[in-house]
Design an enzyme around this catalytic site. Structure first.
Site, PDB file in Angstrom:
ATOM      1  N   SER A   1       0.981  -1.403  -0.372  1.00  0.00           N
ATOM      2  CA  SER A   1      -0.219   0.044   0.253  1.00  0.00           C
ATOM      3  C   SER A   1       1.010   1.275  -0.134  1.00  0.00           C
ATOM      4  O   SER A   1       1.785   1.297  -0.981  1.00  0.00           O
ATOM      5  CB  SER A   1      -1.046  -0.032   0.627  1.00  0.00           C
TER       6      SER A   1
ATOM      7  N   LYS B   1     -19.752  18.019   2.938  1.00  0.00           N
ATOM      8  CA  LYS B   1     -18.632  17.837   3.423  1.00  0.00           C
ATOM      9  C   LYS B   1     -18.359  17.157   4.870  1.00  0.00           C
ATOM     10  O   LYS B   1     -17.235  16.536   5.566  1.00  0.00           O
ATOM     11  CB  LYS B   1     -19.168  19.049   5.142  1.00  0.00           C
TER      12      LYS B   1
END
Length: 342
Positions: free
Chosen positions: A170, A222
Site C-alpha cells: 500500500s 462536508k
C-alpha cells in the site's frame, strides 16, 4: 505488628511526596520546553569499517597465530596498494544507507526528511542512496509526504535503490516504486495497490436508547459518512467516489515511476512475494538488503545515516518514573504470587 503498619504508612507518605515532586518537576519542564522543538543529531556509521572489525575479530578467533599474522600482512599490502591507487584515480563512489520503518501514520518521515536533506548536500551523481524500507502502509496524506522525500532524491539525479526485506505494501509500495531499482527478499510482500476505509456506525444503538445525535454542516459533502448519525445511500456513494479517486491517483503515481509495470493488472489490492513480485515487475531483483549492501562494500564506501531525536527532559522523567513503577509492581506481583501459591 503495629510497627509494621506505621512503617507502611510512612512509606505511603514518602511515596506520595515523591510522586508530587516528580509531577511538579515534569510540569515545570513541560512549560519550559513547550515551544521548543526537540533537538536532533545525525549519526553516521561507515559500514566498511564495521564489517572489517567483525571479520578481523572472527579471523583472530579462527586462525592460528601464524596464519593470522600472514593475513594481517596481506591486508596491509592491499590497503597500501589501494591507497596508492586512489591518489591516481577518481575518488571511490559512496553509498548512503537510510532506513524507514513505517507505522500507520508514517511518523518515521520526520527523521527521513532530515536524512535526505543532509545526504543530498553531499551526494554526487556517481554515488547511490539505498533505502531499507519496511511498511504495510497507512494514511494517504502521511505516506504521500514520505514518498515526496524520495522524489527529492530522484529529482536530484542520485541513483536510488529500495530494499524490501519484509513488506512494502500500500503506502509502503508507493514509496518503494520511486526507486530506480527495487530489490525484494525472497518472502517479502509487495503490492497492495488499493485503498480501504472502514468505520463503525452506532446510529441504531443510539436510536434504541432514545439518544438523539445532531451534526450540522455547511457544504453538501462536508461529511459523507458518520459514526453516530444515520448514513444515507447518497453519502455512501460519494464516499466510494472519493476512494476510487484516491485509487486512481495511486495508480497514476505508480505508473509514473514504474512504466514497465502493468498497473491495471496489479492494482487489485493483492500482494505478491519475492519472485512473484519480480515476475510482475513490482521488483527488479530478488535479493536481501544485507546481500546487496555487502556487495557494495567491496567497491564503494558505504555509510549508514540516522537522524536521532534527543528526548526532552519531561519524556526522560516520565520514562524513568514509569520504569520505577513497573519494577515496583513486578516485585509486588511476584511476592503476591509466592504467598498465594508457595
Amino acid at each position: 505488628m503495629e510497627w509494621l503498619a506505621d512503617y507502611a504508612m510512612f512509606l505511603a507518605k514518602a511515596a506520595t511526596v515523591l510522586l508530587a515532586l516528580v509531577v511538579l518537576l515534569m510540569l515545570m519542564v513541560s512549560l519550559k520546553d513547550r515551544h521548543r522543538r526537540p533537538d536532533g543529531t545525525l549519526t553516521v556509521n561507515k559500514v566498511n569499517e564495521q564489517i572489517g572489525r567483525m571479520t578481523e575479530r572472527l579471523a583472530q578467533s579462527v586462525l592460528d597465530k601464524k596464519a593470522f599474522k600472514l593475513r594481517q600482512k596481506g591486508r596491509k599490502l592491499e590497503a597500501k596498494a589501494r591507497n596508492k591507487g586512489s591518489r591516481d584515480t577518481a575518488e571511490r563512489p559512496r553509498v548512503f544507507v537510510l532506513c524507514f520503518d513505517g507505522d500507520i501514520k508514517a511518523t518515521a518521515v520526520d527523521h527521513l526528511r532530515q536524512e535526505v536533506t543532509a545526504v543530498l548536500e553531499m551526494a554526487r551523481p556517481e554515488d547511490e542512496i539505498v533505502l531499507k524500507l519496511e511498511s504495510g502502509g497507512g494514511m494517504v496524506h502521511s505516506y504521500g509526504l514520505a514518498a515526496s522525500q524520495l522524489v527529492r532524491i530522484r529529482d536530484a539525479g542520485i541513483p536510488l535503490t529500495v530494499c524490501v526485506d519484509k513488506v512494502a505494501a500500500s503506502g509502503g509500495y508507493m514509496m518503494a516504486c520511486i526507486g530506480d531499482k527495487v530489490l525484494s527478499a525472497p518472502f517479502a510482500m509487495l503490492g497492495s495497490i488499493g485503498v480501504v476505509a472502514q468505520l463503525p456506525n452506532f446510529h441504531r444503538v443510539l436510536k434504541k436508547h432514545d439518544v438523539d445525535y445532531e451534526m450540522l454542516t455547511a457544504g453538501e459533502y462536508k461529511r459523507t459518512l458518520t459514526m453516530f448519525g444515520e448514513n444515507t445511500e447518497r453519502g455512501r456513494e460519494k464516499f466510494r467516489e472519493d476512494l476510487e479517486n484516491i485509487h486512481r491517483l495511486f495508480k497514476d503515481f505508480v505508473a509514473r515511476y514504474r512504466p514497465q509495470l502493468n498497473v491495471d493488472e496489479v492494482a487489485t489490492g493483492e500482494v505478491w512475494f519475492g519472485i512473484e513480485a519480480q515476475q510482475r515487475a513490482l521488483a527488479d531483483d530478488v535479493k536481501t538488503s544485507d546481500e546487496y549492501i555487502t556487495g557494495r562494500v567491496r567497491e564503494a564506501d558505504v555509510f549508514e545515516v540516522h537522524y536521532v531525536t534527543r528526548k526532552r527532559m519531561q519524556d526522560k522523567l516520565a520514562g524513568g518514573f514509569t520504569g520505577i513503577v513497573d519494577r515496583l509492581l513486578l516485585i509486588w506481583a511476584s511476592r503476591f504470587h509466592n504467598q498465594k501459591f508457595w
